[in-house]
Design an enzyme around this catalytic site. Structure first.
Site, PDB file in Angstrom:
ATOM      1  CE  LYS A  70      35.758  43.704  12.190  1.00  0.00           C
ATOM      2  NZ  LYS A  70      35.422  42.914  13.101  1.00  0.00           N
ATOM      3  CG  ASP A 106      34.730  39.066  13.435  1.00  0.00           C
ATOM      4  OD1 ASP A 106      36.028  38.314  13.217  1.00  0.00           O
ATOM      5  OD2 ASP A 106      35.004  40.300  12.644  1.00  0.00           O
TER       6      ASP A 106
END
Ligand code: NAP
Length: 286
Positions: A70, A106
């Site tokens: 990420k 997210d």
């Protein structure tokens, strides 16, 4: 049916075989009659650069990213969205006209699950347990969504000072007060919970080897609290069970998982994910 025009999306992670994203996105492509497939690829630091370049090479719609990619992916992208910049992590790449744009869905996904539960963020006090990757994405999104105040409890270990400094920067950039406090200060935690609206467990206490652990003493809870646990396996952690018994509104992490995927799907296709089909599929998984 796969055709000569079928587009490709996927997830780059390691490990990746346990991911629920292929199930979610392939079901959604079918339901929306979109000629595309979603595959899981084992990708880590050894092949990340080539994997990202393949998004352009194969004209992919884009990909999701999970551990350990990420943050490592950022140097390979052409552009970052505002939240991805602030979080310093990307979970979705979108390819537009040969440009690779990094997003982080997210935090936004978590906020959709909060909205769906009928809980507001604007002008509310939020207390977050833990300050890892998931917690950071949520805190930043809550700050962007104008929470009144965010308090984070984190262990006073080697990363404490740098986490405090990171959130000081975010507080300045978003104009939202964000304070990091010592997880061991249970008296202060109890006081903070008295006027907290939303409590989030962002630690892994409650799953895997820590299944029997609870992130805080449930005696600190009161029924005006909305309690969200980011864990989705087990579906109901011991902590959520206790919170429910006290009368709190409770939700597990499945909503966050589903909506982060739904937002990625919207970014790739311009269409909404058929939540009514995806939710029962996820609910049926252990
Ligand atoms: P992470 O980066 O490893 O962060 C874990 C956090 O938990 C850290 O802040 C760590 O504290 C804290 N922690 C662990 N054990 C603790 C203890 N005994 N006492 C106090 N704090 C403790 O992990 P993550 O990726 O953010 O994931 C966190 C949780 O969210 C996991 O349960 C994961 O499954 C879940 N998650 C759910 C979704 C979803 O879509 N629902 C998405 C991502 C993650 P230190 O900082 O002090 O080490």
């Amino acid at each position: 049916m796969i055709s000569g025009k079928t587009r490709l999306a996927g997830i780059f992670a390691s490990p990746v075989t346990h991911s629920l994203s292929p199930l979610m996105h392939n079901t959604a492509f079918q339901a929306r009659s979109i000629d595309a497939v979603y595959l899981a690829f084992t990708v880590d630091q050894t092949n990340l650069m080539q994997a990202v370049e393949s998004i352009r090479t194969f004209n992919m719609l884009g990909v999701n990213l999970s551990m350990p990619n990420k943050t490592a992916v950022i140097p390979y992208l052409d552009e970052l969205s505002q939240e991805a910049q602030l979080i310093g992590a990307v979970n979705t790449i979108v390819q537009r006209a040969n440009r690779l744009i990094g997003y982080n869905t997210d935090g936004m996904g978590f906020m959709r699950s909060v909205n769906e539960a009928g809980v507001a963020i604007k002008n509310k006090k939020i207390t977050v347990l833990g300050a890892g990757g998931a917690a950071k994405a949520i805190v930043i999104q809550a700050a962007l969504d104008q929470a009144k105040e965010i308090v984070i409890y984190k262990r006073k270990n080697a990363t404490f000072t740098s986490v405090v400094a990171d959130f000081e920067k975010v507080a300045e950039q978003t104009n939202c007060p964000i304070i990091v406090k010592d997880y061991a200060d249970t008296e202060q935690l109890k006081k903070d919970l008295e006027d907290t609206d939303l409590l989030i467990n962002g630690t892994d206490m409650g799953m895997g080897a820590k299944k029997e652990l609870m992130p805080i003493d449930p005696q600190f809870l009161h029924k005006k609290l909305a309690v969200f646990d980011l864990i989705y396996s087990p579906k109901e952690t011991r902590f959520l069970k206790e919170a429910k018994a006290i009368g709190c509104l409770t939700r597990n992490g499945l909503g966050m998982l589903m909506y982060q995927g739904a937002i990625a799907f919207e970014l790739w296709t311009g269409e909404t994910m058929p939540i009514e089909e995806i939710q029962p599929l996820l609910d049926s998984k252990e």
